[in-house]
Design an enzyme around this catalytic site. Structure first.
Site, PDB file in Angstrom:
ATOM      1  N   GLY A   1     -31.113  11.409 -22.224  1.00 40.91           N
ATOM      2  CA  GLY A   1     -32.492  11.726 -22.576  1.00 40.91           C
ATOM      3  C   GLY A   1     -33.360  11.847 -21.351  1.00 40.91           C
ATOM      4  O   GLY A   1     -32.861  11.957 -20.239  1.00 40.91           O
ATOM      5  N   ASN A   2     -34.663  11.859 -21.559  1.00 36.68           N
ATOM      6  CA  ASN A   2     -35.582  11.957 -20.426  1.00 36.68           C
ATOM      7  C   ASN A   2     -36.839  11.132 -20.693  1.00 36.68           C
ATOM      8  O   ASN A   2     -37.016  10.583 -21.772  1.00 36.68           O
ATOM      9  CB  ASN A   2     -35.931  13.417 -20.128  1.00 36.68           C
ATOM     10  CG  ASN A   2     -36.663  14.074 -21.273  1.00 36.68           C
ATOM     11  OD1 ASN A   2     -37.823  13.804 -21.522  1.00 36.68           O
ATOM     12  ND2 ASN A   2     -35.965  14.949 -22.002  1.00 36.68           N
ATOM     13  N   ALA A   3     -37.714  11.082 -19.690  1.00 33.21           N
ATOM     14  CA  ALA A   3     -38.848  10.152 -19.694  1.00 33.21           C
ATOM     15  C   ALA A   3     -40.117  10.674 -20.370  1.00 33.21           C
ATOM     16  O   ALA A   3     -41.176  10.083 -20.208  1.00 33.21           O
ATOM     17  CB  ALA A   3     -39.163   9.740 -18.255  1.00 33.21           C
TER      18      ALA A   3
END
Ligand code: CTP
Ligand code: CA
Length: 230
Positions: free
Chosen positions: A33-35
């Site tokens: 995933g990402n932030a």
């Protein structure tokens, strides 16, 4: 902000905004995933409702309460987001891709939890590229008055190289407006404030810094201006 809300200048417009970051599952409990926090997409949705629009928010893994007056649809992966956005864009006047879709997804996702007791201290994971949702929305657009807005988060050494990355991305995606922001450690993601540069095929505007709520109104101002030109 009060003035823009009072003018109700987005009245009658159907707007779709994507927000958050997608997750690509490796197994039932883990993901790539990402932030992205979803704050910018939330701010866009709130501002558009205040200005009278009919807003659909397609959110990927955002842990914020839905803004009042917005239709919320939740998705997990880039493929989910792709399907939701393709469907929602069909009868939208304005589409904004503020979400951060994962660019890669595991080639095979395991149905059971990956165990570390497999006799090796390494795990190789093969990732394959996901669909470019924004490019697809532009390519398959049927209503030529529909305005499509993209975002670009770039790590650049200076404003000049940031602009160059932005121009290349705008050309690659073919969208009408690109909201460019410099990202890095502690910048943009999860923050209440940001700095953006609005980029169109006609050129770049001066950077604007402020709260994401204020920047959302700037983005709608520019989108309305571009729509009036079509
Ligand atoms: N985007 C998309 N589908 C993807 C990846 C990105 O629609 N699979 C959209 C994002 O929502 C954003 C824009 O494309 O509006 C630019 O995203 P960005 O990650 O900056 O660009 P990429 O094309 O993915 O290129 P890279 O990450 O390599 O810079
Ligand atoms: Ca990307």
């Amino acid at each position: 902000t009060g003035r823009r809300a009072a003018s109700r200048d987005l009245r009658g417009l159907r707007i779709v905004v994507s927000a958050g970051g997608t997750r690509e599952h490796l197994d039932p409990v883990r993901f790539v995933g990402n932030a992205s926090s979803g704050l910018m997409g939330w701010a866009l949705a709130r501002a558009a409702v205040l200005r009278g629009a009919e807003v659909r928010l397609v959110a990927a893994n955002v842990s914020l309460p839905p803004p009042a007056g917005v239709t919320l649809e939740q998705v997990t992966s880039t493929e989910d987001l792709h399907q939701a956005m393709t469907r929602a864009a069909k009868d939208a006047d304005l589409v904004v891709m503020a979400a951060a879709p994962a660019d890669f997804t595991p080639a095979d996702s395991q149905q059971t939890k990956i165990k570390k007791s497999s006799g090796t201290d390494r795990l190789r994971v093969e990732l394959v590229q996901t669909t470019d949702i924004l490019a697809g929305l532009v390519r398959d657009r049927t209503d030529q008055r529909q305005l499509i807005v993209g975002f670009a988060a770039e790590t650049a050494a200076d404003h000049g190289s940031l602009l160059q990355l932005g121009r290349d991305k705008l050309a690659r995606k073919g969208c009408d407006l690109l909201v460019l922001n410099a990202v890095g450690h502690g910048k943009v993601f999860g923050q209440q404030t940001s700095e953006i540069t609005l980029l169109t095929p006609a050129g770049a505007a001066a950077p604007v810094a402020g709260s994401k709520d204020m920047l959302a109104h700037e983005i709608w101002d520019e989108a309305l201006r571009l729509r009036a030109e079509r």
